[in-house]
Design a protein around this motif. Structure first.
Motif, PDB file in Angstrom:
ATOM      1  N   ARG A 190      -3.948 -28.973 -49.400  1.00 38.23           N
ATOM      2  CA  ARG A 190      -3.383 -30.268 -49.020  1.00 38.23           C
ATOM      3  C   ARG A 190      -3.344 -30.414 -47.507  1.00 38.23           C
ATOM      4  NH1 ARG A 190       0.712 -29.431 -52.967  1.00 38.23           N
ATOM      5  NH2 ARG A 190       2.222 -29.098 -51.274  1.00 38.23           N
ATOM      6  N   GLY A 191      -3.145 -29.306 -46.830  1.00 44.59           N
ATOM      7  CA  GLY A 191      -3.287 -29.284 -45.384  1.00 44.59           C
ATOM      8  C   GLY A 191      -2.133 -29.837 -44.574  1.00 44.59           C
ATOM      9  N   GLU A 192      -1.010 -30.138 -45.204  1.00 45.80           N
ATOM     10  CA  GLU A 192       0.081 -30.770 -44.470  1.00 45.80           C
ATOM     11  C   GLU A 192       0.691 -29.827 -43.431  1.00 45.80           C
ATOM     12  OE1 GLU A 192       2.558 -31.815 -47.710  1.00 45.80           O
ATOM     13  OE2 GLU A 192       1.215 -33.403 -48.451  1.00 45.80           O
ATOM     14  N   TRP A 193       0.882 -28.559 -43.803  1.00 44.47           N
ATOM     15  CA  TRP A 193       1.460 -27.597 -42.876  1.00 44.47           C
ATOM     16  C   TRP A 193       0.511 -27.337 -41.705  1.00 44.47           C
ATOM     17  CZ3 TRP A 193       5.958 -25.668 -41.568  1.00 44.47           C
ATOM     18  CH2 TRP A 193       6.064 -24.429 -40.930  1.00 44.47           C
ATOM     19  N   ALA A 194      -0.770 -27.167 -42.004  1.00 43.41           N
ATOM     20  CA  ALA A 194      -1.749 -26.918 -40.948  1.00 43.41           C
ATOM     21  C   ALA A 194      -1.938 -28.136 -40.045  1.00 43.41           C
ATOM     22  CB  ALA A 194      -3.088 -26.515 -41.565  1.00 43.41           C
ATOM     23  N   ALA A 195      -1.806 -29.337 -40.608  1.00 44.65           N
ATOM     24  CA  ALA A 195      -2.012 -30.563 -39.833  1.00 44.65           C
ATOM     25  C   ALA A 195      -0.820 -30.917 -38.955  1.00 44.65           C
ATOM     26  CB  ALA A 195      -2.313 -31.731 -40.773  1.00 44.65           C
ATOM     27  N   TYR A 198      -9.551 -23.678 -33.034  1.00 42.71           N
ATOM     28  CA  TYR A 198      -8.894 -22.586 -33.744  1.00 42.71           C
ATOM     29  C   TYR A 198      -8.117 -23.162 -34.926  1.00 42.71           C
ATOM     30  CZ  TYR A 198     -10.129 -20.022 -29.563  1.00 42.71           C
ATOM     31  OH  TYR A 198     -10.838 -19.438 -28.520  1.00 42.71           O
ATOM     32  N   VAL A 199      -8.457 -22.713 -36.130  1.00 41.57           N
ATOM     33  CA  VAL A 199      -7.880 -23.270 -37.352  1.00 41.57           C
ATOM     34  C   VAL A 199      -7.316 -22.136 -38.218  1.00 41.57           C
ATOM     35  CG1 VAL A 199      -9.447 -25.243 -37.341  1.00 41.57           C
ATOM     36  CG2 VAL A 199     -10.106 -23.174 -38.566  1.00 41.57           C
ATOM     37  N   GLY A 214      -0.205 -21.938 -38.921  1.00 41.39           N
ATOM     38  CA  GLY A 214      -0.522 -22.944 -39.924  1.00 41.39           C
ATOM     39  C   GLY A 214      -0.964 -22.444 -41.272  1.00 41.39           C
ATOM     40  N   ASN A 215      -0.781 -21.149 -41.540  1.00 40.59           N
ATOM     41  CA  ASN A 215      -1.192 -20.583 -42.828  1.00 40.59           C
ATOM     42  C   ASN A 215      -0.079 -20.679 -43.868  1.00 40.59           C
ATOM     43  OD1 ASN A 215      -3.902 -19.101 -42.215  1.00 40.59           O
ATOM     44  ND2 ASN A 215      -2.548 -18.558 -40.512  1.00 40.59           N
ATOM     45  N   CYS A 216      -0.463 -20.587 -45.120  1.00 40.64           N
ATOM     46  CA  CYS A 216       0.469 -20.368 -46.219  1.00 40.64           C
ATOM     47  C   CYS A 216       0.492 -18.866 -46.499  1.00 40.64           C
ATOM     48  CB  CYS A 216       0.029 -21.129 -47.473  1.00 40.64           C
ATOM     49  SG  CYS A 216       0.088 -22.924 -47.263  1.00 40.64           S
ATOM     50  N   ILE A 225      11.064 -24.658 -44.178  1.00 45.40           N
ATOM     51  CA  ILE A 225       9.674 -24.299 -44.468  1.00 45.40           C
ATOM     52  C   ILE A 225       9.323 -24.897 -45.829  1.00 45.40           C
ATOM     53  CG2 ILE A 225       8.077 -22.397 -44.905  1.00 45.40           C
ATOM     54  CD1 ILE A 225       9.728 -20.698 -42.996  1.00 45.40           C
ATOM     55  N   PRO A 226       8.300 -25.717 -45.913  1.00 42.87           N
ATOM     56  CA  PRO A 226       8.005 -26.425 -47.166  1.00 42.87           C
ATOM     57  C   PRO A 226       7.699 -25.480 -48.326  1.00 42.87           C
ATOM     58  CG  PRO A 226       6.816 -27.416 -45.327  1.00 42.87           C
ATOM     59  CD  PRO A 226       7.397 -26.136 -44.814  1.00 42.87           C
ATOM     60  N   ALA A 227       8.030 -25.929 -49.533  1.00 42.13           N
ATOM     61  CA  ALA A 227       7.719 -25.160 -50.739  1.00 42.13           C
ATOM     62  C   ALA A 227       6.226 -24.870 -50.796  1.00 42.13           C
ATOM     63  CB  ALA A 227       8.156 -25.942 -51.981  1.00 42.13           C
ATOM     64  N   GLY A 228       5.882 -23.657 -51.141  1.00 42.89           N
ATOM     65  CA  GLY A 228       4.476 -23.273 -51.255  1.00 42.89           C
ATOM     66  C   GLY A 228       3.891 -22.710 -49.978  1.00 42.89           C
ATOM     67  N   VAL A 229       4.543 -22.962 -48.836  1.00 43.51           N
ATOM     68  CA  VAL A 229       4.032 -22.445 -47.566  1.00 43.51           C
ATOM     69  C   VAL A 229       4.375 -20.966 -47.408  1.00 43.51           C
ATOM     70  CG1 VAL A 229       4.300 -22.591 -45.050  1.00 43.51           C
ATOM     71  CG2 VAL A 229       3.977 -24.669 -46.399  1.00 43.51           C
ATOM     72  N   PHE A 230       5.565 -20.570 -47.866  1.00 42.64           N
ATOM     73  CA  PHE A 230       5.979 -19.171 -47.767  1.00 42.64           C
ATOM     74  C   PHE A 230       6.590 -18.742 -49.086  1.00 42.64           C
ATOM     75  CE2 PHE A 230       9.229 -16.001 -45.942  1.00 42.64           C
ATOM     76  CZ  PHE A 230       8.339 -14.954 -46.062  1.00 42.64           C
ATOM     77  N   GLN A 231       6.030 -17.658 -49.663  1.00 47.97           N
ATOM     78  CA  GLN A 231       6.515 -17.135 -50.931  1.00 47.97           C
ATOM     79  C   GLN A 231       6.677 -15.621 -50.818  1.00 47.97           C
ATOM     80  OE1 GLN A 231       4.676 -19.544 -54.416  1.00 47.97           O
ATOM     81  NE2 GLN A 231       3.039 -19.388 -52.911  1.00 47.97           N
TER      82      GLN A 231
END
Length: 499
Positions: free
Chosen positions: A68-73, A162-163, A192-194, A219-225
């Motif tokens: 979805r790219g929201e965290w990276a964006a 850098y991505v 910007g990684n999960c 930290i959004p759900a799914g970004v850090f587990q």
């Protein structure tokens, strides 16, 4: 060597045991994890770990979130602000985190390395964020002027961008559990990684204790587990699933080889910090400093550190005198319960690690070594082994070649500096090294000849957020901390265009 009084570590029911999956604290539905107190050899907490199916779900959630790219964006400054809030919240619970580390890893509360376990990595994580925000997200490639005009006469530009990799699996070791978790998680999130964190089954609690603050920080759900397990099936999924883009692993070289092989079919990016057998070279003008060489290893979490200088090189003519000084430094060491403020050295992590120490002392003696002091387990409950100095005849001895990961130091004599450097480099490892001399220039010249990812001159090592560390040879690849420790979590994309 003296023994401290024993105190029982009572389980704290507030210590979290749930996994963090897709933003929700989730009880495990897999095999039970039995967390043992190495100071007493007794299990003080047992709970259900994550099942393979839960690992599969976490990987799928991370992949979907990354795509979805929201965290990276998100802008770097906004993302860094969220991670900064996370760090601040963890610092607020540093006392509780230290209690957990003492209970599950056995690090003494008053030891010199206790601040390194929890507080230092969080302070450094703040510094890493500051460093990250100074790095360009994109920059121009240094093309010569003539190359900036293409064949059609248009102005040609080439940019480096850098991505984030996408999904990063962070797999950590038991010796400095929270420290290693923070080293991996914070830069991976900031870039910007999960991230999926899988701690060592021996020390899972300090990782699970990171979940609540992550949610409160936003930290959004799914970004850090975070998923802990009793075995290794989940780790195998993290290193083989095509949905995972990178594996950051700290552990033994043997397991690191397996991680590398498992990641190869999908060509995952890797950061591996593996074993070490670091050399301490004492030049003839700084021999008195060697008096603390053995204590610096044994009192650093019972020798359970991959960068510790477990091979001590001194001139052959001074070896007996210097070994006596080293042994004297260990005579009054207090060995005992990690909760006792008087304890200087605690246990190793498991009974198996005690047996490994015993086995290597026996192997060393079979190959001609002599015990100067120590050499056996301590007669008390728990996983204790005496601080040990071995008089080793040459660098081919098993105790000088293999990583033992316990309070055992090998002292080896050298004929001249060239001989010392030759033996220091006679190893499959290359993680760290130490050179001691009253002449800094001379020490630096020797340091430059040592094949190692880090060499420390006249100091015990530097843990700076701005300077990276990493290994050569079978000590791993990639770097942690510093610019390199941030860029390792990013891919390089080149954009070419005309206008």
């Amino acid at each position: 060597m003296n023994a401290a009084t024993s105190k029982k570590i009572e389980p704290d029911q507030s210590w979290p045991t749930a996994m963090l999956i897709d933003g929700v604290p989730t009880p495990g539905d897999g095999e039970a994890i039995a967390v043992e107190n190495p100071a007493t050899a007794s299990v003080f907490l047992s709970f259900a770990g994550a099942s393979p199916a839960q690992f599969d779900r976490a990987i799928a959630v991370a992949r979907e979130t990354a795509d979805r790219g929201e965290w990276a964006a998100m802008s770097a400054s906004r993302r860094a602000a969220i991670v900064q809030r996370y760090i601040d919240l963890l610092l607020e619970q540093a006392d509780d985190l230290e209690r957990i580390v003492i209970a599950e890893a056995g690090c003494p509360i008053s030891s010199a390395v206790m601040p390194v376990q929890v507080r230092l990595p969080l302070i450094q994580a703040r510094q890493q964020l500051d460093l990250y925000l100074t790095l360009p997200e994109s920059e121009s490639n240094p093309l010569p002027l003539d190359d900036r005009i293409n064949f059609a006469g248009n102005v040609f530009q080439s940019m480096r961008r850098y991505v984030p990799h996408g999904v990063v699996a962070a797999i950590s070791a038991y010796n400095f559990p929270f420290f290693l978790n923070a080293w991996k998680v914070m830069p991976a999130l900031a870039t910007g990684n999960c991230v999926i964190l899988r701690p060592s089954p021996l020390t899972p609690l300090s990782a699970l204790a990171m979940a609540d603050a992550a949610q409160r920080a936003g930290i959004p759900a799914g970004v850090f587990q975070i998923l802990a397990e009793a075995g290794a099936e989940g780790a195998l999924r993290l290193t083989t699933d095509p949905a995972v883009d990178m594996v950051s692993f700290t552990g033994s070289t043997d397991v690191g080889r397996k991680v590398m092989a498992q990641a190869a079919p999908t060509m995952k990016r890797l950061q591996l910090e593996l074993g070490g057998k670091s050399a301490q070279i004492f030049l003839p003008d700084r021999l008195e400093a060697s008096a603390s060489a053995a204590a610096s290893v044994c009192l650093s979490h019972a020798g359970q550190g991959c960068v510790l200088g477990t091979r001590v090189f001194v001139p052959e003519t001074d070896k007996e005198r210097l070994m006596a000084m080293m042994a004297a430094s260990l005579e009054s060491v207090v060995i005992g319960d990690p909760l006792d403020p008087g304890t200087q050295m605690g246990p190793v992590i498991t009974r198996g690690q005690v047996e490994r120490c015993e086995r290597y002392v026996a192997l060393a003696m079979q190959a001609g070594a002599r015990i100067v002091t120590g050499g056996k387990r301590v007669g008390r409950p728990g996983h204790y082994f005496e601080p040990t100095i071995l008089d080793v005849p040459d660098n081919s001895n098993p105790a000088a070649q293999d990583e033992i990961f316990g309070p055992i130091v090998s002292v080896i004599g050298y004929r001249d500096v060239d001989h010392a450097v030759e033996m220091a480099n006679d190893t499959i490892f290359g993680l760290s090294g130490y050179v001691w001399s009253a002449d800094t220039r001379a020490a630096l010249n020797v340091a430059k000849r040592i094949r190692s990812g880090t060499v420390n001159v006249n100091m015990g090592g530097a843990l700076s957020a701005y300077g990276s560390s990493g290994g050569l040879g079978l000590s791993g690849l990639g770097r942690e901390r510093g610019v390199e420790g941030l860029r390792v979590y990013q891919d390089l994309q080149v954009l070419n265009f005309t206008h």
